[in-house]
Design a protein around this motif. Structure first.
Motif, PDB file in Angstrom:
ATOM      1  N   PRO A 253       0.829  -1.216   0.000  1.00  0.00           N
ATOM      2  CA  PRO A 253       0.000   0.000   0.000  1.00  0.00           C
ATOM      3  C   PRO A 253       0.860   1.261   0.000  1.00  0.00           C
ATOM      4  N   PRO A 254       0.327   2.393  -0.502  1.00  0.00           N
ATOM      5  CA  PRO A 254       1.137   3.592  -0.724  1.00  0.00           C
ATOM      6  C   PRO A 254       1.658   4.269   0.539  1.00  0.00           C
ATOM      7  N   SER A 255       1.074   3.986   1.697  1.00  0.00           N
ATOM      8  CA  SER A 255       1.499   4.748   2.874  1.00  0.00           C
ATOM      9  C   SER A 255       2.117   3.890   3.967  1.00  0.00           C
ATOM     10  N   SER A 256       2.414   2.635   3.688  1.00  0.00           N
ATOM     11  CA  SER A 256       2.913   1.781   4.776  1.00  0.00           C
ATOM     12  C   SER A 256       4.437   1.645   4.754  1.00  0.00           C
ATOM     13  N   ILE A 257       5.118   2.419   3.918  1.00  0.00           N
ATOM     14  CA  ILE A 257       6.524   2.104   3.629  1.00  0.00           C
ATOM     15  C   ILE A 257       7.493   2.781   4.602  1.00  0.00           C
ATOM     16  N   ILE A 258       8.342   1.954   5.211  1.00  0.00           N
ATOM     17  CA  ILE A 258       9.376   2.460   6.121  1.00  0.00           C
ATOM     18  C   ILE A 258      10.734   2.045   5.559  1.00  0.00           C
ATOM     19  N   ILE A 259      11.611   3.028   5.390  1.00  0.00           N
ATOM     20  CA  ILE A 259      12.947   2.738   4.839  1.00  0.00           C
ATOM     21  C   ILE A 259      13.986   3.053   5.900  1.00  0.00           C
TER      22      ILE A 259
END
Ligand SMILES: NC(=O)C1=CN([C@@H]2O[C@H](COP(=O)(O)OP(=O)(O)OC[C@H]3O[C@@H](n4cnc5c(N)ncnc54)[C@H](OP(=O)(O)O)[C@@H]3O)[C@@H](O)[C@H]2O)C=CC1
Ligand SMILES: CC(=O)N[C@@H](CCC(=O)OP(=O)(O)O)C(=O)O
Length: 342
Positions: free
Chosen positions: A166-172
């Motif tokens: 999903p577009p807002s779940s990304i943690i880098i």
């Protein structure tokens, strides 16, 4: 072909000299240094004593004797010089962030300085070789990606394109060696400050956030936001990014394996680890980006990892890869180094 390197006393610049000097179709003809004009290269870099060249002043006429001009300079330099060179028919490959964002306001917000004219931001082609290959083939102004965005986007893009996360779940979560900060003298980069230390930094405004979000959104064709935490680690070279995202619709490990296999099967510099995960040592000195992943059924998350050498695939190596693509030479030309290990 003759190449000029502006910023050739820096870490990105000296890596370009190493690569171009070994390249069968490129000559390091013009080496620019604004601080050491007239000085022999070996004074700044004694390990290159076998090369009898000297640094030269930054000068438009001299730059125009080259066919291909690389900028390995801090923000603001290529923004001022590249447009005139492109107008003279030159191909410019810029390692700085001056042409990676398409909006002058966004550039001003994140780089805290005025942007190059909007017309040139629009004209520049983003040099993430594996994803913008066709545009690079005809580009006059190539914005080489940042080191963290190279690793993050190569890892994320296949999953975004397939709509798996999903577009807002990304943690880098990202870690870099100290050469990532350049050769300039800074107190925070002194041995005693860096050694035996792990330092998070710029959580509140790293300049690579808008770059990652811009191209992740372009590839996903929807608006992507990311949480990005860079860290400085006590090593010379290398970047490892670990990315966490929700696994929409419970894709399996076999699904994810197939997506990476299909996406990168023809990409000479992307290697997928099916067993185990990438480490910075696996890519040191080479132009590879090594990718691994874990589909965690317990938590419903996918973790993707990517390792690059920040000075190679993260800077000079990808710049030469882009020169190869632009000139119609095989992509691997002059980049066939195996990683240094140990
Ligand atoms: N290091 C890395 O891993 C990566 C770096 N980059 C980007 O690439 C660029 C170069 O980075 P890096 O090589 O690490 O930086 P360095 O600080 O090591 O080198 C920058 C070079 O730019 C030259 N320079 C400084 N000011 C000016 C000026 N006003 N006009 C002309 N030349 C100038 C300096 O040489 P002199 O003073 O002799 O002219 C210096 O050698 C930066 O924009 C950086 O953000 C991108 C990806 C990865
Ligand atoms: C360790 C370290 O300090 N790394 C640098 C990466 C610089 C880089 O790649 O730069 P540009 O996008 O600005 O060209 C940083 O985090 O700012």
């Amino acid at each position: 072909m003759k190449a000029a390197i502006v910023g050739s006393t820096g870490y990105g610049g000296v890596e370009l000299i190493r690569l171009i000097q070994n390249h069968p179709y490129l000559e390091p003809e013009v080496l620019i240094s604004s601080s050491q004009p007239g000085e022999p290269l070996a004074r700044a870099y004694p390990h290159l004593i076998h090369l009898s060249c000297s640094f030269e002043q930054l000068d438009m006429e001299r730059l125009c004797t080259a066919d291909l001009i690389f900028f390995a300079t801090p923000p603001g330099v290529s923004g001022a010089w590249a447009p005139a060179l492109v107008e003279q028919g030159k191909v410019v490959i810029d390692l700085s962030g001056d042409f990676r964002l398409d909006s002058p306001d966004t550039y001003q917000e994140w780089y805290k300085r005025p942007a190059a004219p909007a017309k040139w931001l629009e004209q520049a082609v983003y040099g993430l070789s594996e994803w913008f290959h066709d545009q690079i083939q005809t580009a006059s102004l190539i914005a080489n990606p940042g080191c963290y965005p190279t690793a993050a986007l190569l890892a994320l893009a296949p999953l975004l394109k397939e709509g798996i996360i999903p577009p807002s779940s990304i943690i880098i979560d990202a870690k870099s060696g100290v050469t990532g900060a350049g050769r300039g003298v800074k107190q925070a980069m002194l041995y005693c400050e860096v050694n035996e230390n792990l330092r998070p930094y710029k959580l509140d405004g790293h300049q690579h956030i808008p770059e990652i979000e811009r191209f992740a959104s372009l590839i996903a064709q929807e608006n992507i936001t990311v949480s990005f935490v860079p860290h400085l680690v006590p090593m010379n070279r290398g970047i490892l990014v670990t990315i966490y995202a929700d696994n929409m619709n419970n894709y399996t490990r076999a699904d994810v394996r197939e997506i990476y296999r299909q996406t990168y099967e023809a990409a000479p510099f992307v290697r997928i680890h099916e067993n185990g995960w990438p480490e910075t040592k696996f890519v040191q000195g080479s132009n590879y980006c090594d990718i691994g992943y874990h589909v965690d059924e317990r938590t419903g998350r996918i973790m993707v990892l990517a390792a690059i050498d920040n000075l190679m695939k993260g800077a000079a190596g990808q710049a030469v890869q882009n020169a190869n693509i632009r000139m119609g030479w095989p992509e691997e030309t002059g980049l066939g180094f195996s990683p240094l290990f140990p």
